[in-house]
Design a protein around this motif. Structure first.
Motif, PDB file in Angstrom:
ATOM      1  N   UNK A 107      -1.802   8.080   8.323  1.00 31.35           N
ATOM      2  CA  UNK A 107      -1.772   7.220   7.199  1.00 31.35           C
ATOM      3  C   UNK A 107      -2.958   7.136   6.244  1.00 31.35           C
ATOM      4  N   UNK A 108      -2.458   6.920   5.081  1.00 30.82           N
ATOM      5  CA  UNK A 108      -3.740   6.819   3.961  1.00 30.82           C
ATOM      6  C   UNK A 108      -4.220   5.232   4.378  1.00 30.82           C
ATOM      7  N   UNK A 109      -5.376   5.208   3.980  1.00 31.18           N
ATOM      8  CA  UNK A 109      -6.187   3.874   3.989  1.00 31.18           C
ATOM      9  C   UNK A 109      -5.372   2.786   3.519  1.00 31.18           C
ATOM     10  N   UNK A 110      -4.666   2.847   2.464  1.00 29.63           N
ATOM     11  CA  UNK A 110      -3.943   1.716   1.700  1.00 29.63           C
ATOM     12  C   UNK A 110      -2.794   1.660   2.189  1.00 29.63           C
ATOM     13  N   UNK A 111      -2.308   2.554   3.160  1.00 28.25           N
ATOM     14  CA  UNK A 111      -0.911   2.331   3.701  1.00 28.25           C
ATOM     15  C   UNK A 111       0.209   2.770   2.426  1.00 28.25           C
ATOM     16  N   UNK A 112      -0.323   3.368   1.537  1.00 26.92           N
ATOM     17  CA  UNK A 112       0.352   3.799   0.525  1.00 26.92           C
ATOM     18  C   UNK A 112       1.380   5.067   0.686  1.00 26.92           C
ATOM     19  N   UNK A 131      14.449  11.070   3.599  1.00 22.98           N
ATOM     20  CA  UNK A 131      14.960   9.622   3.270  1.00 22.98           C
ATOM     21  C   UNK A 131      15.108   8.868   4.514  1.00 22.98           C
ATOM     22  N   UNK A 132      15.464   9.323   5.635  1.00 20.86           N
ATOM     23  CA  UNK A 132      15.525   8.707   6.933  1.00 20.86           C
ATOM     24  C   UNK A 132      14.106   7.874   7.193  1.00 20.86           C
ATOM     25  N   UNK A 133      13.036   8.752   6.984  1.00 19.22           N
ATOM     26  CA  UNK A 133      11.581   8.234   7.385  1.00 19.22           C
ATOM     27  C   UNK A 133      11.330   7.287   6.200  1.00 19.22           C
ATOM     28  N   UNK A 138       9.262   2.492   4.730  1.00 18.03           N
ATOM     29  CA  UNK A 138       9.061   1.420   3.592  1.00 18.03           C
ATOM     30  C   UNK A 138       7.968   1.899   2.540  1.00 18.03           C
ATOM     31  N   UNK A 139       7.597   3.203   2.570  1.00 19.15           N
ATOM     32  CA  UNK A 139       6.312   3.605   1.767  1.00 19.15           C
ATOM     33  C   UNK A 139       6.826   5.148   1.559  1.00 19.15           C
ATOM     34  N   UNK A 140       6.020   5.667   0.997  1.00 14.76           N
ATOM     35  CA  UNK A 140       6.125   6.996   0.483  1.00 14.76           C
ATOM     36  C   UNK A 140       5.853   8.036   1.720  1.00 14.76           C
ATOM     37  N   UNK A 141       6.536   9.155   1.822  1.00 15.79           N
ATOM     38  CA  UNK A 141       6.557  10.009   2.806  1.00 15.79           C
ATOM     39  C   UNK A 141       6.338  11.469   2.353  1.00 15.79           C
ATOM     40  N   UNK A 142       5.515  12.219   2.879  1.00 10.74           N
ATOM     41  CA  UNK A 142       5.132  13.368   2.643  1.00 10.74           C
ATOM     42  C   UNK A 142       4.941  14.137   3.796  1.00 10.74           C
ATOM     43  N   UNK A 143       5.720  15.350   4.143  1.00 13.50           N
ATOM     44  CA  UNK A 143       5.803  16.303   4.926  1.00 13.50           C
ATOM     45  C   UNK A 143       5.055  17.592   4.292  1.00 13.50           C
ATOM     46  N   UNK A 144       4.317  17.771   5.377  1.00 14.84           N
ATOM     47  CA  UNK A 144       3.233  18.925   4.822  1.00 14.84           C
ATOM     48  C   UNK A 144       3.122  20.402   6.014  1.00 14.84           C
TER      49      UNK A 144
END
Length: 337
Positions: A107-112, A131-133, A138-144
């Motif tokens: 998680x980023x600190x600001x939960x963004x 999309x499911x995640x 209810x926030x931005x999702x990044x898969x790396x």
């Protein structure tokens, strides 16, 4: 000169520079800073110091504030939420039948944003998973997608030396490691003995490389002809790099005898082909399977799989060919006109 501090965001990650402003910051403190990912909570590993302007990547961002007890509590809460997010993502991956291995959630600190790190053998179409995640968190999702070395760095472990892995304890960046280093240090080229937990060449091969390069310059190679202090002519049988000792085969009264001398008392008479081709001889002793395995050990897997890198190279090569064909065609048109 510019005054900076060094901040690290994960236990063993890259150190980033920030301006301390007029704050009384020292090594060991926690600070709140702004990064490309947003507002982050970092650990100060390098206290305030002045460095040359040329070493700073501009613009140098400044620290927002020293972390408060409220910030510390929020960071601890984020760490707990990451464990929950990890478990949820694993279930979603299984539900979508995706060939990928989840390594970590952050998680980023600001939960963004929530970042999920994973490994996979090739490309993975995870659009539906994202999309499911997103509907769950209810926030931005990044898969790396990361490589096997990064996976080991995150997970940690114990090396064959019995100590914690270098990459998970103090290495900020992965240094290039090659088979040549193992040869220079006269190590066995058995892949099982020179590969780390990640399945790549051990990072610690880099630690003593400069020392071995320096010491090997003072030594003759196996098969070289040297003159001993007694004036005898002999052939180098073997060398001890660290002790700087050389075993020489000399002929005394029609009998061959092995003597050991310090390297600095011997005079090199002739470089033997055997000495120059020592690496080639080692290679010839290997089976084809071992050679393939050694080649695999040297491959670097960053955030992009090897297969995708190869396809990227092919696309670039094809683009150059198409561009060249277009120039020739255009040139031919002008000539015929």
């Amino acid at each position: 000169m510019t005054r900076i501090i060094g901040v690290r965001f994960r236990n063993v990650g890259k150190v980033y520079y920030f301006g301390p402003k007029s704050l009384n910051i020292k090594a060991g403190d926690h600070v709140i800073v702004e990064t490309a990912r947003g507002v982050e909570y970092g650990h100060v590993v390098l206290g305030p110091k002045d460095v040359e302007d040329s070493r700073i990547v501009q613009p140098l961002k400044e620290v927002i504030r020293l972390a408060t007890p409220k910030d510390d509590a929020r960071e601890e809460s984020n760490r707990k939420k990451e464990k929950e997010a990890f478990a949820i993502c694993q279930k979603k991956i299984a539900a979508h039948n995706l060939e990928m291995k989840l390594i970590d959630a952050e998680y980023t600190f600001d939960n963004n944003k929530v970042l999920f790190y994973f490994t996979a053998d090739g490309r993975v179409d995870f659009r539906e998973l994202v999309k499911d995640l997103a509907s769950v968190f209810k926030t931005r999702i990044e898969l790396r997608q990361i490589g096997v070395r990064d996976e080991t760095k995150i997970l940690g472990g114990i090396g064959i030396c019995g100590r914690a892995l270098c990459c998970s304890t103090y290495l900020s960046d992965f240094a290039p490691v090659s088979i040549k280093m193992a040869k220079e240090q006269n190590l066995s080229l058995n892949p099982a003995k020179i590969s780390g937990t990640c399945g790549r060449l051990m990072c610690c091969l880099k630690n003593e490389q400069e020392t071995y390069e320096y010491l090997n310059k003072k030594l003759p190679g196996n098969g070289d002809i040297v003159i001993t202090p007694e004036g005898d002519r002999g052939e180098v049988q073997s060398v001890n790099v660290l002790r700087q000792l050389v075993k020489v085969v000399v002929e005394v009264n029609d009998e061959k005898e092995i003597r050991e001398y310090p390297a600095d008392v011997l005079k090199l008479k002739q470089r033997h082909k055997k000495g120059r081709d020592k690496e080639k001889e080692k290679d010839r002793d290997l089976t084809q399977e071992e050679k393939k395995e050694l080649e695999l050990l040297e491959k670097e897997h960053g955030g992009e799989p090897a297969g995708r890198k190869e396809r990227s190279k092919e696309k670039k090569h094809q683009a150059r060919k198409d561009a060249e064909h277009g120039r020739r065609k255009a040139s031919g048109g002008r000539t015929s006109g």
